[in-house]
Design a protein around this motif. Structure first.
Motif, PDB file in Angstrom:
ATOM      1  N   ARG A  51       0.819  -1.213   0.000  1.00 24.85           N
ATOM      2  CA  ARG A  51       0.000   0.000   0.000  1.00 24.85           C
ATOM      3  C   ARG A  51       0.854   1.265   0.000  1.00 24.85           C
ATOM      4  O   ARG A  51       0.319   2.373  -0.092  1.00 24.85           O
ATOM      5  CB  ARG A  51      -0.927   0.006   1.228  1.00 24.85           C
ATOM      6  CG  ARG A  51      -1.854  -1.197   1.310  1.00 24.85           C
ATOM      7  CD  ARG A  51      -2.887  -1.198   0.198  1.00 24.85           C
ATOM      8  NE  ARG A  51      -3.942  -0.222   0.452  1.00 24.85           N
ATOM      9  CZ  ARG A  51      -4.861   0.127  -0.454  1.00 24.85           C
ATOM     10  NH1 ARG A  51      -4.826  -0.409  -1.662  1.00 24.85           N
ATOM     11  NH2 ARG A  51      -5.793   1.000  -0.159  1.00 24.85           N
ATOM     12  N   CYS A  52       2.186   1.099   0.097  1.00 22.80           N
ATOM     13  CA  CYS A  52       3.097   2.251   0.134  1.00 22.80           C
ATOM     14  C   CYS A  52       4.148   2.238  -0.977  1.00 22.80           C
ATOM     15  O   CYS A  52       4.715   3.285  -1.285  1.00 22.80           O
ATOM     16  CB  CYS A  52       3.833   2.291   1.477  1.00 22.80           C
ATOM     17  SG  CYS A  52       2.807   2.675   2.908  1.00 22.80           S
ATOM     18  N   TYR A  53       4.431   1.046  -1.544  1.00 22.24           N
ATOM     19  CA  TYR A  53       5.541   0.903  -2.485  1.00 22.24           C
ATOM     20  C   TYR A  53       5.084   1.316  -3.890  1.00 22.24           C
ATOM     21  O   TYR A  53       4.792   0.488  -4.743  1.00 22.24           O
ATOM     22  CB  TYR A  53       6.064  -0.524  -2.451  1.00 22.24           C
ATOM     23  CG  TYR A  53       7.311  -0.784  -3.263  1.00 22.24           C
ATOM     24  CD1 TYR A  53       8.108   0.250  -3.733  1.00 22.24           C
ATOM     25  CD2 TYR A  53       7.691  -2.085  -3.561  1.00 22.24           C
ATOM     26  CE1 TYR A  53       9.242   0.010  -4.473  1.00 22.24           C
ATOM     27  CE2 TYR A  53       8.826  -2.348  -4.299  1.00 22.24           C
ATOM     28  CZ  TYR A  53       9.595  -1.296  -4.754  1.00 22.24           C
ATOM     29  OH  TYR A  53      10.717  -1.545  -5.492  1.00 22.24           O
ATOM     30  N   GLU A  54       5.056   2.605  -4.123  1.00 27.27           N
ATOM     31  CA  GLU A  54       4.614   3.155  -5.405  1.00 27.27           C
ATOM     32  C   GLU A  54       5.675   2.969  -6.476  1.00 27.27           C
ATOM     33  O   GLU A  54       6.865   3.193  -6.237  1.00 27.27           O
ATOM     34  CB  GLU A  54       4.301   4.643  -5.253  1.00 27.27           C
ATOM     35  CG  GLU A  54       3.736   5.293  -6.501  1.00 27.27           C
ATOM     36  CD  GLU A  54       3.406   6.754  -6.285  1.00 27.27           C
ATOM     37  OE1 GLU A  54       2.409   7.220  -6.847  1.00 27.27           O
ATOM     38  OE2 GLU A  54       4.160   7.435  -5.533  1.00 27.27           O
ATOM     39  N   THR A  62      -1.432   1.576  -4.367  1.00 27.62           N
ATOM     40  CA  THR A  62      -1.181   2.309  -3.126  1.00 27.62           C
ATOM     41  C   THR A  62      -2.496   2.728  -2.467  1.00 27.62           C
ATOM     42  O   THR A  62      -3.566   2.694  -3.076  1.00 27.62           O
ATOM     43  CB  THR A  62      -0.358   3.572  -3.391  1.00 27.62           C
ATOM     44  OG1 THR A  62      -1.125   4.467  -4.203  1.00 27.62           O
ATOM     45  CG2 THR A  62       0.968   3.251  -4.063  1.00 27.62           C
ATOM     46  N   SER A  63      -2.390   3.171  -1.246  1.00 37.06           N
ATOM     47  CA  SER A  63      -3.561   3.669  -0.526  1.00 37.06           C
ATOM     48  C   SER A  63      -4.079   4.966  -1.126  1.00 37.06           C
ATOM     49  O   SER A  63      -5.199   5.385  -0.826  1.00 37.06           O
ATOM     50  CB  SER A  63      -3.233   3.868   0.954  1.00 37.06           C
ATOM     51  OG  SER A  63      -2.170   4.785   1.105  1.00 37.06           O
ATOM     52  N   TRP A  64      -3.261   5.597  -1.996  1.00 31.10           N
ATOM     53  CA  TRP A  64      -3.724   6.802  -2.693  1.00 31.10           C
ATOM     54  C   TRP A  64      -4.036   6.509  -4.171  1.00 31.10           C
ATOM     55  O   TRP A  64      -4.094   7.386  -5.008  1.00 31.10           O
ATOM     56  CB  TRP A  64      -2.726   7.943  -2.546  1.00 31.10           C
ATOM     57  CG  TRP A  64      -1.305   7.620  -2.930  1.00 31.10           C
ATOM     58  CD1 TRP A  64      -0.680   7.876  -4.119  1.00 31.10           C
ATOM     59  CD2 TRP A  64      -0.299   6.997  -2.099  1.00 31.10           C
ATOM     60  NE1 TRP A  64       0.622   7.449  -4.094  1.00 31.10           N
ATOM     61  CE2 TRP A  64       0.881   6.920  -2.872  1.00 31.10           C
ATOM     62  CE3 TRP A  64      -0.308   6.521  -0.790  1.00 31.10           C
ATOM     63  CZ2 TRP A  64       2.053   6.353  -2.358  1.00 31.10           C
ATOM     64  CZ3 TRP A  64       0.863   5.972  -0.285  1.00 31.10           C
ATOM     65  CH2 TRP A  64       2.019   5.890  -1.060  1.00 31.10           C
ATOM     66  N   ASP A  65      -4.209   5.203  -4.481  1.00 31.31           N
ATOM     67  CA  ASP A  65      -4.741   4.750  -5.767  1.00 31.31           C
ATOM     68  C   ASP A  65      -3.797   4.980  -6.949  1.00 31.31           C
ATOM     69  O   ASP A  65      -4.206   5.411  -8.027  1.00 31.31           O
ATOM     70  CB  ASP A  65      -6.095   5.418  -6.053  1.00 31.31           C
ATOM     71  CG  ASP A  65      -6.925   4.615  -7.056  1.00 31.31           C
ATOM     72  OD1 ASP A  65      -6.774   3.373  -7.082  1.00 31.31           O
ATOM     73  OD2 ASP A  65      -7.699   5.226  -7.818  1.00 31.31           O
ATOM     74  N   ALA A 113       1.482   0.120  -7.621  1.00 29.55           N
ATOM     75  CA  ALA A 113       2.385  -0.295  -6.546  1.00 29.55           C
ATOM     76  C   ALA A 113       2.760  -1.757  -6.713  1.00 29.55           C
ATOM     77  O   ALA A 113       2.186  -2.483  -7.534  1.00 29.55           O
ATOM     78  CB  ALA A 113       1.720  -0.076  -5.183  1.00 29.55           C
ATOM     79  N   LEU A 114       3.746  -2.191  -5.915  1.00 29.52           N
ATOM     80  CA  LEU A 114       4.160  -3.590  -5.861  1.00 29.52           C
ATOM     81  C   LEU A 114       4.047  -4.102  -4.431  1.00 29.52           C
ATOM     82  O   LEU A 114       4.414  -3.395  -3.483  1.00 29.52           O
ATOM     83  CB  LEU A 114       5.602  -3.759  -6.341  1.00 29.52           C
ATOM     84  CG  LEU A 114       5.856  -3.533  -7.824  1.00 29.52           C
ATOM     85  CD1 LEU A 114       7.359  -3.535  -8.110  1.00 29.52           C
ATOM     86  CD2 LEU A 114       5.152  -4.592  -8.669  1.00 29.52           C
ATOM     87  N   ASP A 115       3.559  -5.307  -4.283  1.00 25.92           N
ATOM     88  CA  ASP A 115       3.487  -5.984  -2.996  1.00 25.92           C
ATOM     89  C   ASP A 115       4.516  -7.114  -3.014  1.00 25.92           C
ATOM     90  O   ASP A 115       4.214  -8.249  -3.401  1.00 25.92           O
ATOM     91  CB  ASP A 115       2.081  -6.529  -2.765  1.00 25.92           C
ATOM     92  CG  ASP A 115       1.881  -7.074  -1.357  1.00 25.92           C
ATOM     93  OD1 ASP A 115       2.886  -7.394  -0.695  1.00 25.92           O
ATOM     94  OD2 ASP A 115       0.714  -7.183  -0.931  1.00 25.92           O
TER      95      ASP A 115
END
Length: 235
Positions: free
Chosen positions: A155-158, A178-181, A184-186
């Motif tokens: 949710r943070c790794y843009e 990401t949490s800001w849409d 991203a990668l998990d």
């Protein structure tokens, strides 16, 4: 912390060392610009606190290369991102500041391994390579227990959209938002999927996000900065 019978793991944080800001204070990374004597002192103190005879640090290059080790490399470590051993009280370290450590052990075969699985390493399959190398020496993936260490969360790794598409083409489980849409990668989800596909059933997590956890170093949050470590060893 005991990962399995006769197998211990630990994850350091940024506190309790001698490095000066911006590396304060327990930086274990030797290639980030910190005073080499401070890094040496920090590494020695970690070994003492863990009660191990030595710690193996790799020269991490985001590869899928793995080697068996029986002693530390010293000052001339070859480039690689995975090591494993059957030597008791020889700790294996994976350094990180957003890249998860992968710590794996087979308590019956008495083999443990550590890998550094950042974005390129996850894409290249370093976790799979580590399990396969250990299996070639007699470990059984079905008996293995794995811990995926802290890293930048999905949710943070843009990342750019084209990079997300490329990595997800190799490891579909990494696809995230990401949490800001934004793309991203998990990496954590991708690493777990690789371990399970290699036959590892027991996969555990230190699910802290380095970007969100002030007690850990994060390359994305602060530059320059230090490195913490995930460590595994046989008792």
């Amino acid at each position: 912390m005991q990962l399995a019978r006769g197998i211990q793991v630990a994850v350091t944080d940024r506190h309790g060392g001698v490095s000066s800001p911006p590396y304060g204070s327990r930086n274990l990374g030797g290639l980030v610009g910190d005073d080499p004597e401070a890094v040496r002192a920090n590494r020695e103190s970690v070994a003492r606190e863990l009660g191990v005879r030595a710690v193996v640090f790799m020269r991490q290059v985001h590869s899928a290369d793995v080697a068996y080790v029986s002693e530390p490399f010293g000052t001339d470590a070859p480039p690689m991102d995975g090591v494993f051993t059957g030597e008791p009280r020889l700790a294996l370290a994976s350094l990180g500041a957003d890249c998860p450590a992968v710590l794996v052990g087979d308590p019956e075969a008495r083999l443990v391994g550590a890998a550094h699985s950042g974005r390129p390493g996850t894409e290249a399959g370093i976790a799979t390579a580590l399990v396969e190398a250990m299996a070639a020496k007699g470990a059984d993936p079905a008996r293995m227990v794995a811990l995926v260490g802290p890293g930048a969360c999905g949710r943070c790794y843009e990342v750019p959209a084209d990079l997300r598409e490329r990595v997800a083409a190799a490891v579909p489980e990494t696809f995230s938002t990401t949490s800001w849409d934004t793309p991203a990668l998990d990496l954590r989800a991708g690493i777990e999927a690789q371990l399970r596909a290699a036959g590892v059933v027991d996969v555990r997590h230190d699910a802290r996000c380095t970007i969100e956890s002030a007690e850990l170093y994060s390359h994305r949050r602060e530059q320059p900065g230090g490195r913490f470590a995930g460590l595994i060893w046989l008792t």
